[in-house]
Every structure is written in C-alpha cells, then in structure tokens.
Scaffold this motif. Structure first.
Motif, short mmCIF file in Angstrom:
data_model
loop_
_atom_site.label_atom_id
_atom_site.label_comp_id
_atom_site.label_asym_id
_atom_site.label_seq_id
_atom_site.Cartn_x
_atom_site.Cartn_y
_atom_site.Cartn_z
N LEU A 179 0.82 -1.21 0.00
CA LEU A 179 0.00 0.00 0.00
C LEU A 179 0.85 1.26 0.00
O LEU A 179 1.86 1.34 0.71
CB LEU A 179 -0.89 0.02 1.25
N TYR A 208 -2.28 0.52 -4.57
CA TYR A 208 -2.23 -0.84 -4.01
C TYR A 208 -1.69 -1.81 -5.05
O TYR A 208 -1.82 -1.61 -6.26
CB TYR A 208 -3.63 -1.29 -3.54
N ALA A 267 3.16 1.70 -5.01
CA ALA A 267 2.70 0.45 -4.41
C ALA A 267 3.41 -0.75 -5.04
O ALA A 267 3.79 -1.70 -4.34
CB ALA A 267 1.18 0.31 -4.58
#
Length: 238
Positions: free
Chosen positions: A92, A100, A224
C-alpha cells in the motif's frame, strides 16, 4: 376431466416464454409425458434449465472486484510471471489516492489506485468507513497474509499528516483483527530498491514500473508496485 387439471398441451398455450429455446425444451418434454406426474417433472426440468441460464448470465455480468473496470480487472503483470512466493502480499501507498498492489503466491499481480477524496455530501467519517470497507474486501478477496506499506515520517502539512495517520491506523487495526503480518519501510529504502536512487521522483518511479512490464494508473500505483517488489525481495531473502 376436472377443470383444475391442465394437460401438457393446454399448459403450453399459456407459456409466457413461447418461442424461446427454454419454451421449446418444455414442449419437447411435454410431448413425451402425458400424465400429471410427467407434467410436474417437466416443469421441474424447465425450472432447473431456466435457473442455470440465469446463473450463467449473472456470472457473465459480474462486476470486477476492487473497483476496477472491465479493462483493469485482469492481471497487470509482466508477460512472464515471476517465481512463486510463500505468502500473498498486499502493498500500500497510503493516502487520499491509495496505491495498491497484490502479489499472489503464484506470482501474478493485481494493482491500481483507489481514491478516497471526500465529497460534499459525505459526513466526517465517510472517508475512513469507505477505506475500511475497501481494505476488508481486498484482504478477504485475495486471502492476504502480509501487508507492506511505506512508513512516511515527514509530511509537508498538518492535514496530510493527519490523513496518513488515520489510514495507517485503519491498516494496523485490520491486520491485527485478522492476524496478518504488517511490515513497514521508509520511502527512501523503497525508492532505492526500485530505481537505485533514494531520491527518485514520481516520474522515475512510474517509468521504472513500465520498464518492468506494468501499466500503472498513477504514481501512487507505481509506488505500491515498488513497495510490493521490496516486500517480495524480503520474503525471498528470509
């Protein structure tokens, strides 16, 4: 004959699906069965066929997970998947636009950006409730066993610091509730791991993601992916 008992032919005349493939199947069965018991069996067979058709239609039109559109619901991984790992990892890049990336044990990767920008119609807690719900969906959908995130220790403004703290607290709570391992690392470590430079800018992070075969939506998405790659390297080294 009792008026309450319909023959197969009489029942067909009231068939609301007359002319359809399902109706034709019904007719074929009814022509072979003349007893009331046979008519009941025919109706049961029709119901099963119709339910199967509806179920197939529902599966064909199911919405993709994680808020992705149809073009994004696939696996954004390089053409040759990397070797498998022992755990499923969620990485994250926390913030109003949260990046993500999920790497499954077979080496396939799903990634993107989820926005939690508040709207005028939202109450003060809506942003956090929506993030909490989205995170729970991701964790359960992919059976995540480890969460990796950027541990940001400096923010340009107080508001940004407060937002990051709230997002991180919710991640810590979700991980603790599900007994998921939580691993944080600082921004410079991730940048150096991903690009070779601890001070790499956003454009460089995105370019590196593309060079590795990914198609990041935003720089948050690319960050991410970088965190994920770092976490995978730690898992292999362990």
């Amino acid at each position: 004959m009792n008026d309450t008992i319909l023959t197969a032919q009489a029942d067909i005349s009231l068939d609301p699906m007359d002319g359809t493939l399902v109706s034709q199947a019904y007719r074929d069965v009814c022509h072979r069965l003349n007893a009331p018991e046979g008519l009941i069996e025919a109706r049961e067979n029709l119901a099963r066929a119709d339910l199967a058709r509806v179920d197939d239609h529902a599966r064909a039109h199911v919405s993709p997970p994680l808020g992705l559109d149809s073009g994004q619901a696939g696996l954004f991984a390089p053409e040759t998947p990397a070797p498998s790992i022992n755990v499923c990892i969620l990485a994250l890049d926390l913030g109003t636009k949260t990046g993500y990336a999920v790497r499954k044990r077979d080496g396939k990767v799903v990634h993107g950006t989820q926005s939690f920008a508040p709207r005028k119609s939202w109450t003060d807690g809506q942003r956090w409730l929506r993030f909490q719900s989205w995170l729970a969906e991701v964790l359960e959908l992919h059976h995540v066993q480890r969460i990796a995130y950027e541990h940001v220790s400096f923010h340009a403004g107080v508001r940004d610091a407060h937002c990051y703290g709230a997002f991180r607290a919710l991640v810590e709570m979700a991980a603790d509730r599900r007994n998921i391992e939580l691993v944080g690392t600082n921004v410079q470590t991730v940048k150096k791991h991903w690009t070779g430079k601890g001070g790499a800018d956003k454009a460089t992070m995105v370019a590196q993601a593309r060079a590795r075969g990914f198609r990041p939506e935003t720089d948050n998405d690319a960050d991410a992916l970088a965190v994920l790659d770092w976490a995978v390297a730690q898992e292999r080294a362990a």
